[in-house]
Design a protein around this motif. Sequence first.
Motif, PDB file in Angstrom:
ATOM      1  N   ILE A 150      -6.703 -10.123  -7.246  1.00 49.54           N
ATOM      2  CA  ILE A 150      -5.697  -9.767  -8.322  1.00 49.54           C
ATOM      3  C   ILE A 150      -4.896  -8.799  -8.278  1.00 49.54           C
ATOM      4  N   ALA A 151      -4.367  -8.587  -7.001  1.00 49.03           N
ATOM      5  CA  ALA A 151      -3.444  -7.616  -6.620  1.00 49.03           C
ATOM      6  C   ALA A 151      -3.319  -7.523  -5.327  1.00 49.03           C
ATOM      7  N   LEU A 152      -1.943  -7.350  -4.385  1.00 47.10           N
ATOM      8  CA  LEU A 152      -1.847  -7.295  -2.979  1.00 47.10           C
ATOM      9  C   LEU A 152      -0.360  -5.686  -2.849  1.00 47.10           C
ATOM     10  N   ALA A 153      -0.634  -5.394  -1.975  1.00 46.73           N
ATOM     11  CA  ALA A 153       0.615  -4.167  -0.796  1.00 46.73           C
ATOM     12  C   ALA A 153       0.353  -4.347   0.344  1.00 46.73           C
ATOM     13  N   GLY A 154       1.279  -4.831   1.383  1.00 55.21           N
ATOM     14  CA  GLY A 154       0.843  -4.739   2.746  1.00 55.21           C
ATOM     15  C   GLY A 154       2.291  -3.681   3.525  1.00 55.21           C
ATOM     16  N   GLU A 155       2.456  -3.697   4.699  1.00 51.75           N
ATOM     17  CA  GLU A 155       2.924  -3.576   5.435  1.00 51.75           C
ATOM     18  C   GLU A 155       4.104  -4.642   6.102  1.00 51.75           C
ATOM     19  N   ARG A 156       5.227  -4.436   6.367  1.00 54.02           N
ATOM     20  CA  ARG A 156       5.450  -5.604   6.576  1.00 54.02           C
ATOM     21  C   ARG A 156       6.818  -5.511   7.999  1.00 54.02           C
ATOM     22  N   LEU A 157       8.648  -4.646   7.646  1.00 52.94           N
ATOM     23  CA  LEU A 157       9.055  -4.294   9.297  1.00 52.94           C
ATOM     24  C   LEU A 157       8.196  -2.656   9.444  1.00 52.94           C
ATOM     25  N   HIS A 158       8.152  -2.679  10.486  1.00 56.00           N
ATOM     26  CA  HIS A 158       7.770  -1.430  11.428  1.00 56.00           C
ATOM     27  C   HIS A 158       8.599  -0.644  12.370  1.00 56.00           C
ATOM     28  N   PRO A 159       9.960  -0.237  12.018  1.00 51.91           N
ATOM     29  CA  PRO A 159      10.953   0.570  13.171  1.00 51.91           C
ATOM     30  C   PRO A 159       9.833   1.608  13.694  1.00 51.91           C
ATOM     31  N   PRO A 160      10.124   2.042  14.597  1.00 50.09           N
ATOM     32  CA  PRO A 160       9.822   3.343  15.203  1.00 50.09           C
ATOM     33  C   PRO A 160       9.937   4.320  13.746  1.00 50.09           C
ATOM     34  N   GLY A 161       8.484   5.024  13.637  1.00 48.22           N
ATOM     35  CA  GLY A 161       8.213   6.363  12.736  1.00 48.22           C
ATOM     36  C   GLY A 161       8.157   5.606  11.496  1.00 48.22           C
ATOM     37  N   TRP A 162       8.249   4.845  11.114  1.00 50.97           N
ATOM     38  CA  TRP A 162       8.764   3.983   9.156  1.00 50.97           C
ATOM     39  C   TRP A 162       7.491   3.148   9.597  1.00 50.97           C
ATOM     40  N   THR A 163       7.410   2.726   8.293  1.00 41.46           N
ATOM     41  CA  THR A 163       7.067   1.307   8.006  1.00 41.46           C
ATOM     42  C   THR A 163       6.926   0.830   6.332  1.00 41.46           C
ATOM     43  N   ALA A 167       5.900  -7.504  -0.311  1.00 45.99           N
ATOM     44  CA  ALA A 167       3.913  -7.905  -1.164  1.00 45.99           C
ATOM     45  C   ALA A 167       3.326  -7.066  -2.689  1.00 45.99           C
ATOM     46  N   VAL A 168       3.708  -6.316  -2.413  1.00 43.08           N
ATOM     47  CA  VAL A 168       3.442  -5.771  -3.705  1.00 43.08           C
ATOM     48  C   VAL A 168       3.244  -6.920  -5.434  1.00 43.08           C
ATOM     49  N   CYS A 169       2.245  -6.802  -5.593  1.00 36.36           N
ATOM     50  CA  CYS A 169       2.289  -7.814  -6.717  1.00 36.36           C
ATOM     51  C   CYS A 169       1.405  -7.821  -7.476  1.00 36.36           C
ATOM     52  N   THR A 170       0.618  -8.150  -8.462  1.00 38.04           N
ATOM     53  CA  THR A 170      -0.339  -7.926  -9.094  1.00 38.04           C
ATOM     54  C   THR A 170      -0.192  -9.338 -10.196  1.00 38.04           C
ATOM     55  N   ASP A 171      -1.668  -9.703 -10.555  1.00 40.64           N
ATOM     56  CA  ASP A 171      -1.705 -11.211 -10.565  1.00 40.64           C
ATOM     57  C   ASP A 171      -1.405 -10.824 -12.703  1.00 40.64           C
ATOM     58  N   PRO A 172      -0.985 -12.173 -13.016  1.00 43.27           N
ATOM     59  CA  PRO A 172       0.420 -11.636 -15.052  1.00 43.27           C
ATOM     60  C   PRO A 172      -0.721 -11.373 -15.467  1.00 43.27           C
ATOM     61  N   THR A 181       0.533   0.583  -8.194  1.00 41.95           N
ATOM     62  CA  THR A 181       0.194   1.731  -7.817  1.00 41.95           C
ATOM     63  C   THR A 181      -0.545   2.602  -6.587  1.00 41.95           C
ATOM     64  N   ARG A 182      -2.118   1.398  -7.123  1.00 46.74           N
ATOM     65  CA  ARG A 182      -3.212   2.147  -6.320  1.00 46.74           C
ATOM     66  C   ARG A 182      -2.916   1.387  -4.959  1.00 46.74           C
ATOM     67  N   LEU A 183      -2.601   0.345  -4.994  1.00 44.85           N
ATOM     68  CA  LEU A 183      -2.393  -0.032  -3.855  1.00 44.85           C
ATOM     69  C   LEU A 183      -0.925   0.752  -2.557  1.00 44.85           C
ATOM     70  N   VAL A 184      -0.034   0.430  -3.519  1.00 46.70           N
ATOM     71  CA  VAL A 184       0.789   0.996  -3.142  1.00 46.70           C
ATOM     72  C   VAL A 184       0.400   2.995  -1.833  1.00 46.70           C
ATOM     73  N   ARG A 185       0.110   2.956  -2.562  1.00 49.04           N
ATOM     74  CA  ARG A 185      -0.704   4.831  -2.725  1.00 49.04           C
ATOM     75  C   ARG A 185      -1.240   3.981  -1.411  1.00 49.04           C
TER      76      ARG A 185
END
Length: 241
Positions: A150-163, A167-172, A181-185
């Motif tokens: 029902i909810a998702l978030a993750g890592e995409r672009l990965h420049p050195p020192g940064w991520t 894809a932050v989303c929640t089922d309506p 917010t919980r998943l971003v944290r």
Amino acid sequence: MSTVSIEATSSHILDNPAWAALTGPHAHFAERVGRAARYPADVAPFYAVSDLDDLRAWADLASLVGPGGTASVRGVTEAPAGWEVVRTGHGVQLVDTGLRAEHDPEAVRLGPDDVPEILDLVARTEPGPYLSRTVEMGIYLGIRHQGRLIALAGERLHPPGWTEISAVCTDPDHRGRGLATRLVRAVAAGIKERGEQPFMHARATNANAIRLYESIGFTLRRRTVFSLVRRTEAAVLEETA
């Protein structure tokens, strides 16, 4: 005809995050011709060049895009010879300046076996591009309810020192509970444990998402313009003349 997204160059690594990633931590994904590179088509729809002012980089990009191909180019309002601007859009880049990162006991790591569910959730919520192998770009976390994602978030672009957190989303049917917010944290907790700093992108028109990210500790770093450019037939003829 392919449609791609490309990051522009600047003195700060986050002004060209796709290039920095494809020539850094994500080099194992890179399909590269000289000064241009891209992710595999089933991983991410992003192309990148080393320098938008370098015509040699545009020539390399043309080889990657192919005849009649299109590219969404950051920071370009006028395309060089052999390309035409189709349309423009606006986005924002935000960086962590005060986010409280913490693991979430309900967040589970997602993998290739979860891709069908991920794609279904993405199709219903439209957080941005997500493909069959995007899950390989980094750690993706989800929250389930009665076994259903029902909810998702993750890592995409990965420049050195940064991520990048993406894809932050929640089922309506489950919004308003703070799941995003919980998943971003939770994703940020893993990023910071590696000694890296989180950043995000959002559409400039997505005021609700921008307000949410700023309220939990992200700060607007820069506004960006993306132009969809197309390689013209003239460019194809010049190459083969």
